[in-house]
Design a protein around this motif. Structure first.
Motif, PDB file in Angstrom:
ATOM      1  N   GLU A  57       0.455 -56.184 -97.500  1.00  0.00           N
ATOM      2  CA  GLU A  57      -0.978 -55.541 -96.466  1.00  0.00           C
ATOM      3  C   GLU A  57      -0.843 -55.219 -95.474  1.00  0.00           C
ATOM      4  OE1 GLU A  57      -4.902 -57.612 -95.761  1.00  0.00           O
ATOM      5  OE2 GLU A  57      -3.877 -58.306 -97.766  1.00  0.00           O
ATOM      6  N   TYR A  60       0.800 -51.740 -95.729  1.00  0.00           N
ATOM      7  CA  TYR A  60       0.139 -50.355 -96.663  1.00  0.00           C
ATOM      8  C   TYR A  60      -1.247 -50.781 -97.275  1.00  0.00           C
ATOM      9  CZ  TYR A  60       5.388 -49.662 -97.918  1.00  0.00           C
ATOM     10  OH  TYR A  60       6.989 -48.951 -97.926  1.00  0.00           O
ATOM     11  N   GLY A  61      -1.475 -51.861 -96.376  1.00  0.00           N
ATOM     12  CA  GLY A  61      -3.612 -51.428 -96.594  1.00  0.00           C
ATOM     13  C   GLY A  61      -3.376 -52.642 -97.559  1.00  0.00           C
ATOM     14  N   LYS A  62      -5.019 -52.936 -98.352  1.00  0.00           N
ATOM     15  CA  LYS A  62      -5.136 -53.986 -98.836  1.00  0.00           C
ATOM     16  C   LYS A  62      -5.275 -53.703-100.434  1.00  0.00           C
ATOM     17  CE  LYS A  62      -8.111 -56.760 -95.928  1.00  0.00           C
ATOM     18  NZ  LYS A  62      -9.790 -57.229 -95.581  1.00  0.00           N
TER      19      LYS A  62
END
Length: 343
Positions: A57, A60-62
């Motif tokens: 996370e 690369y993000g949620k």
């Protein structure tokens, strides 16, 4: 990670990676996320591996990575829930118990692989299934063998040795593992031949994997790169467990899995991830360059090598070039990367 033209699975789709917390599995997840895919990873204990969700996370993000707990993959149907909605499967999980008894290693390894394939074939969304096999499914590495290895070569010698009568002494651990990878992959191809599934099946066969752990504190000792860390600290005994053979950087192994999942022209192939031959003198040479103040074993001009000719390795390197890579990661680069965060 360079893009693959006309991928058979579009970015944004979900890919399942079994054994995602392992050295190879975690790198496959990393390369897939880098390429714009979402990853669902199986582990035996989700709470123990919750760090992976936090790690990915932050990078690369949620909502692009999730863990799912699967207990015993040798049980048919154990992966049915994990398969829902995924378009590709990288089956990495295997039996790594170091048990020399073939009855405890080979049948569950076969069951892991065949059950995963059956579950994938039964899920309409799945287009590709990739098995993480091993160089040991083709032959046992060793000095001066001088054989020619092709896509039809199998390690029947280790299978015979593994199933020899008891006692199952510790020295038989390696041949039992090699036999499990051989018979596990053979069972997958046999199932494909007998059942003709709609999905495409590929296998990736890496030799010894070096390179960085994604999280050194949590993964360092589970990777084969740990042998290099041990050498840096003056412990050379662990090298005795490695015969002269071939190596590959774990990131290239992961890239080959991505290619096997996505490349439209890679169908029903064994992909040989053999970057090059090496012995421990080669590793020491790199370490001497990096740490001239430390003592390492003196070079042995007669140190043996694995002289086998691996015919399919050129195909694998060509695929890496197609995705924009310069070819294999070399030994010096992978040794240096193996020590990231150590020295």
């Amino acid at each position: 990670m360079s893009s693959i033209p006309n991928p058979v699975i579009q970015p944004g789709s979900w890919i399942l990676v079994t054994g995602v917390n392992g050295f190879i599995g975690s790198h496959i997840a990393d390369q897939l996320l880098l390429a714009g895919y979402k990853v669902r990873g199986t582990v035996r204990n989700a709470s123990k591996n919750a760090w992976m969700a936090e790690f990915f996370e932050s990078k690369y993000g949620k909502d692009v990575f999730e863990l799912i707990e699967v207990g015993d993959m040798s049980q048919e149907g154990s992966l049915d829930a994990a398969m829902k909605g995924v378009e590709g499967v990288a089956h990495v999980a295997s039996v790594l118990s170091q048990d020399p008894n073939p009855h405890n290693v080979i049948p569950p390894t076969i069951a892991f692989a065949v059950n995963a394939l059956k579950a994938a074939a039964a899920e309409p969304s799945v287009k590709r299934f990739v098995l993480t096999s091993s160089s040991t499914a083709t032959y046992a590495p060793g000095p001066n063998l001088g054989r020619t290895i092709d896509a039809k070569t199998w390690n029947e010698d280790s299978v015979k040795a593994a199933w020899a009568p008891a006692p199952y002494e510790p020295e038989r651990t390696w041949v039992t593992y090699a036999a499990s990878k051989t018979e596990g992959e053979q069972a997958v191809w046999k199932w494909v031949e007998e059942n003709e599934p709609a999905l495409v099946v590929n296998a990736v066969l890496p030799p010894v994997n070096f390179g960085p752990a994604l999280d050194l504190a949590r993964q360092g000792r589970q990777s084969t790169s740990y042998a290099i860390t041990e050498a840096l600290e003056g412990e050379f005994k662990i090298f005795g467990g490695f015969a002269p053979g071939f190596f590959v950087d774990v990131r290239d192994t992961a890239r080959l899995h991505v290619l096997a999942l996505l490349h439209p022209d890679v169908k029903n192939e064994r992909i040989f991830g053999f970057a090059g031959s090496f012995n421990w003198d080669d590793v020491y040479a790199v370490l001497r360059q990096m740490f001239p103040e430390r003592d390492f074993p003196e070079p042995d001009p007669n140190a043996p090598r694995d002289t086998n000719k691996i015919l399919p390795a050129g195909r694998a390197e060509g695929l890496l070039r197609e995705m924009g890579r310069p070819g294999w990661v070399g030994l010096e680069e992978t040794v240096r990367a193996s020590l990231e965060g150590v020295a």
